[in-house]
Design a protein around this motif. Structure first.
Motif, PDB file in Angstrom:
ATOM      1  N   GLY A   1      26.068 -11.946  14.592  1.00 39.06           N
ATOM      2  CA  GLY A   1      25.262 -10.836  14.071  1.00 39.06           C
ATOM      3  C   GLY A   1      24.214 -11.293  13.081  1.00 39.06           C
ATOM      4  O   GLY A   1      23.047 -10.860  13.139  1.00 39.06           O
ATOM      5  N   PHE A   2      24.622 -12.183  12.172  1.00 38.40           N
ATOM      6  CA  PHE A   2      23.651 -12.658  11.186  1.00 38.40           C
ATOM      7  C   PHE A   2      22.611 -13.567  11.823  1.00 38.40           C
ATOM      8  O   PHE A   2      21.454 -13.622  11.385  1.00 38.40           O
ATOM      9  N   MET A   3      22.994 -14.299  12.874  1.00 39.09           N
ATOM     10  CA  MET A   3      22.006 -15.102  13.596  1.00 39.09           C
ATOM     11  C   MET A   3      20.961 -14.207  14.258  1.00 39.09           C
ATOM     12  O   MET A   3      19.763 -14.534  14.290  1.00 39.09           O
ATOM     13  N   GLN A   4      21.387 -13.078  14.782  1.00 40.02           N
ATOM     14  CA  GLN A   4      20.446 -12.151  15.398  1.00 40.02           C
ATOM     15  C   GLN A   4      19.495 -11.547  14.363  1.00 40.02           C
ATOM     16  O   GLN A   4      18.319 -11.319  14.634  1.00 40.02           O
TER      17      GLN A   4
ATOM     18  N   ILE B   1      39.648 -15.615  15.718  1.00 38.33           N
ATOM     19  CA  ILE B   1      38.412 -16.388  15.878  1.00 38.33           C
ATOM     20  C   ILE B   1      37.243 -15.473  16.233  1.00 38.33           C
ATOM     21  O   ILE B   1      36.104 -15.707  15.828  1.00 38.33           O
ATOM     22  N   ARG B   2      37.534 -14.421  16.989  1.00 39.98           N
ATOM     23  CA  ARG B   2      36.459 -13.517  17.411  1.00 39.98           C
ATOM     24  C   ARG B   2      35.769 -12.860  16.215  1.00 39.98           C
ATOM     25  O   ARG B   2      34.544 -12.650  16.229  1.00 39.98           O
ATOM     26  N   ASN B   3      36.538 -12.531  15.183  1.00 38.39           N
ATOM     27  CA  ASN B   3      35.950 -11.847  14.025  1.00 38.39           C
ATOM     28  C   ASN B   3      34.869 -12.678  13.335  1.00 38.39           C
ATOM     29  O   ASN B   3      33.734 -12.205  13.158  1.00 38.39           O
ATOM     30  N   PRO B   4      35.162 -13.935  12.900  1.00 38.77           N
ATOM     31  CA  PRO B   4      34.085 -14.707  12.253  1.00 38.77           C
ATOM     32  C   PRO B   4      32.942 -15.064  13.203  1.00 38.77           C
ATOM     33  O   PRO B   4      31.782 -15.127  12.781  1.00 38.77           O
ATOM     34  N   LEU B   5      33.258 -15.292  14.504  1.00 38.82           N
ATOM     35  CA  LEU B   5      32.190 -15.611  15.444  1.00 38.82           C
ATOM     36  C   LEU B   5      31.267 -14.406  15.660  1.00 38.82           C
ATOM     37  O   LEU B   5      30.052 -14.555  15.787  1.00 38.82           O
ATOM     38  N   THR B   6      31.857 -13.207  15.706  1.00 36.04           N
ATOM     39  CA  THR B   6      31.042 -12.000  15.852  1.00 36.04           C
ATOM     40  C   THR B   6      30.134 -11.807  14.647  1.00 36.04           C
ATOM     41  O   THR B   6      28.951 -11.464  14.787  1.00 36.04           O
ATOM     42  N   ALA B   7      30.711 -12.051  13.455  1.00 36.49           N
ATOM     43  CA  ALA B   7      29.902 -11.927  12.235  1.00 36.49           C
ATOM     44  C   ALA B   7      28.775 -12.955  12.221  1.00 36.49           C
ATOM     45  O   ALA B   7      27.621 -12.631  11.888  1.00 36.49           O
TER      46      ALA B   7
ATOM     47  N   ALA C   1      26.573 -16.964   7.810  1.00 36.44           N
ATOM     48  CA  ALA C   1      26.916 -17.394   9.174  1.00 36.44           C
ATOM     49  C   ALA C   1      27.675 -18.715   9.156  1.00 36.44           C
ATOM     50  O   ALA C   1      28.655 -18.895   9.888  1.00 36.44           O
ATOM     51  N   ILE C   2      27.233 -19.642   8.306  1.00 36.40           N
ATOM     52  CA  ILE C   2      27.919 -20.941   8.202  1.00 36.40           C
ATOM     53  C   ILE C   2      29.332 -20.755   7.663  1.00 36.40           C
ATOM     54  O   ILE C   2      30.289 -21.393   8.140  1.00 36.40           O
ATOM     55  N   GLU C   3      29.501 -19.872   6.667  1.00 33.34           N
ATOM     56  CA  GLU C   3      30.833 -19.606   6.113  1.00 33.34           C
ATOM     57  C   GLU C   3      31.767 -19.049   7.178  1.00 33.34           C
ATOM     58  O   GLU C   3      32.945 -19.428   7.260  1.00 33.34           O
ATOM     59  N   GLU C   4      31.247 -18.159   8.024  1.00 30.81           N
ATOM     60  CA  GLU C   4      32.070 -17.577   9.081  1.00 30.81           C
ATOM     61  C   GLU C   4      32.433 -18.629  10.136  1.00 30.81           C
ATOM     62  O   GLU C   4      33.559 -18.651  10.649  1.00 30.81           O
ATOM     63  N   LEU C   5      31.495 -19.512  10.449  1.00 38.66           N
ATOM     64  CA  LEU C   5      31.797 -20.592  11.395  1.00 38.66           C
ATOM     65  C   LEU C   5      32.824 -21.554  10.810  1.00 38.66           C
ATOM     66  O   LEU C   5      33.697 -22.056  11.527  1.00 38.66           O
ATOM     67  N   ASP C   6      32.707 -21.832   9.502  1.00 37.54           N
ATOM     68  CA  ASP C   6      33.709 -22.690   8.847  1.00 37.54           C
ATOM     69  C   ASP C   6      35.083 -22.037   8.885  1.00 37.54           C
ATOM     70  O   ASP C   6      36.107 -22.727   9.050  1.00 37.54           O
TER      71      ASP C   6
ATOM     72  N   ARG D   1      16.891 -14.753   4.467  1.00 38.36           N
ATOM     73  CA  ARG D   1      17.194 -15.702   5.531  1.00 38.36           C
ATOM     74  C   ARG D   1      18.235 -16.732   5.072  1.00 38.36           C
ATOM     75  O   ARG D   1      19.169 -17.059   5.804  1.00 38.36           O
ATOM     76  N   LYS D   2      18.057 -17.255   3.852  1.00 34.15           N
ATOM     77  CA  LYS D   2      19.029 -18.218   3.311  1.00 34.15           C
ATOM     78  C   LYS D   2      20.411 -17.589   3.162  1.00 34.15           C
ATOM     79  O   LYS D   2      21.431 -18.206   3.438  1.00 34.15           O
ATOM     80  N   GLN D   3      20.420 -16.320   2.716  1.00 34.55           N
ATOM     81  CA  GLN D   3      21.696 -15.622   2.542  1.00 34.55           C
ATOM     82  C   GLN D   3      22.398 -15.433   3.881  1.00 34.55           C
ATOM     83  O   GLN D   3      23.609 -15.670   4.011  1.00 34.55           O
TER      84      GLN D   3
END
Length: 431
Positions: free
Chosen positions: A223-226, A214-220, A245-250, A238-240
């Motif tokens: 990072g993209f949120m930052q 879980i840490r891996n996608p949350l970290t990614a 980020a949404i894909e990693e959260l999913d 920004r859209k990319q």
């Protein structure tokens, strides 16, 4: 003398049956604790009756047998209630035979009951070795007391073969029985500790693995949120970043969902499920993925019914079919076949994909083992195995490299043949 020893061995055989069979059977069947206690008590009572029914020697007054051993075992190991019950059984059954030996039985049974009640907690607090020695010593004393009382009431000489055999064989049998009982219970306790340790190790491994996964996608995603805070980013970037980020959260959500499904101990709300309807529903969900991978879906379905939770069963089928489709990136054929074998519904899912090695098949169902590389969570097949197990089913997998994989699921049929619908009966007779 040989005849006397043969009868003693027969009594010993009666005593050893519950010592060996009952604890193992109770452990395998996972019998509740209160039933376990009553079951062992009843077994000791039956052994006492058998020993008196088939004694070593019997005349009109005195019956020689090894009934004192199960009486001591029940009194020392099972407590006051068991001791009183076995005492009543011994006295009651012995009263049917009559004779002056009945008074000996009453005195000895009451003596054993009193000692058993007095030592109820102290005996079990002793070490295994001390319990064996104390039980043997008490049995030896009660044997000597029986012979003395028998001579007093019945005038049996202490030098007779029966008396000498009784005084020597009963303590030896008690020593053997008690030692075996301690050994069996020690092995059962050891096995429970090993199973508990393995479960804790598995939970620890699973917890560490899931936190890592879980840490891996949350970290990614973080990072993209930052990166979105940067003002010079173009709208496309920004859209990319938002999409990634949404894909990693999913992905993190999928891992948590699979973990919770695996951890759920049993179905929440079971009901009758139509296998054909459920498979067709899952195929509809996966149709876009199949079309995208140029996979042709062929079905031979039958409307047999099973018992299970609808959502879990669909998730099981979804995981298997999704794996099959993803194993055919260049297109292929996905076949789903439903039949019945020996009162079990057979669901066979076959693909023409890349296949798996024997080593990979053996590892299927292990946490975080995947053949998809970084795209897989390694929890999908673990969930499948857990769901099938909770539905009292079995799963068999055959596969060859570059030839495809065949997954066969066997689930109990929810109805007897007489309760099937007319359509199900026709299908059953045709198979």
């Amino acid at each position: 003398m040989l005849s006397i020893l043969k009868d003693f061995l027969l009594n010993l055989f009666f005593i050893l049956i519950p010592i060996f069979i009952v604890p193992i059977w109770i452990e395998e069947k996972n019998i509740p604790k209160h039933i376990k206690r009553h079951l062992l008590t009843v077994c000791f009572a039956l052994v006492i009756i058998l020993c008196m029914t088939i004694p070593v020697d019997a005349d009109r007054e005195f019956i020689s047998d090894l009934r004192q051993i199960p009486l001591w075992l029940g009194s020392l190991y099972k407590g006051a209630a068991t001791s009183m019950f076995l005492c009543l059984v011994t006295i009651g059954y012995r009263s049917l035979f009559g004779g002056t030996g009945f008074f000996v039985t009453v005195i000895i049974s009451l003596f054993i009951m009193v000692i058993g009640i007095a030592l109820e907690k102290k005996f079990l607090a002793l070490s295994s070795k001390h319990r064996v020695l104390l039980a043997t010593a008490l049995c030896t004393f009660s044997g000597i007391l029986s012979i003395v009382l028998a001579q007093t009431f019945h005038r049996i000489p202490l030098s007779s073969d029966i008396s000498l055999a009784y005084l020597s064989v009963q303590p030896i049998c008690m020593l053997i029985t008690c030692s075996l009982k301690e050994m069996i219970y020690k092995n059962i306790a050891l096995r429970k500790r090993i199973i508990r340790a393995e479960k804790m190790e598995a939970v620890s491994h699973l917890a560490a693995s899931i936190s890592h996964e879980i840490r891996n996608p949350l970290t990614a995603a973080r990072g993209f949120m930052q990166l979105l805070e940067q003002h010079h980013l173009s709208p496309e970037k920004r859209k990319q970043y938002v999409r990634i980020a949404i894909e990693e959260l999913d992905r993190a959500e999928a891992i948590i969902t699979d973990y919770l499904t695996f951890a759920k101990p049993a179905p929440e709300s079971i009901e009758k499920l139509n296998v054909k309807t459920e498979i067709e529903r899952v195929i509809d969900l996966l149709r876009p993925l199949a079309n995208m991978n140029s996979v042709e879906v062929k079905t031979t379905l039958a409307p047999f019914t099973i018992i299970g939770e609808r959502e879990k069963f669909r998730q099981c089928l979804l995981n298997i079919m999704k794996n099959a489709i993803e194993a055919m990136p260049n297109g292929g054929v996905l076949q789903i076949y439903v039949s019945i074998e020996k009162q079990h519904v057979l669901i066979r899912i076959t693909d023409t994909g890349i296949g798996m090695t024997k080593e990979q098949i053996e590892r299927l169902g292990e946490p975080y083992f995947t053949t998809k590389g970084i795209k897989g969570t390694g929890l999908g097949m673990m969930v499948v195995y857990r769901i099938i197990e909770s539905m009292n089913g079995t799963i068999h997998i055959k596969s060859e490299i570059h030839k495809g994989t065949e997954v066969s699921i066997y689930l109990p049929l929810s109805s007897n043949l007489h309760d099937l619908t007319n359509e199900e009966k026709k299908l059953f007779m045709a198979l």
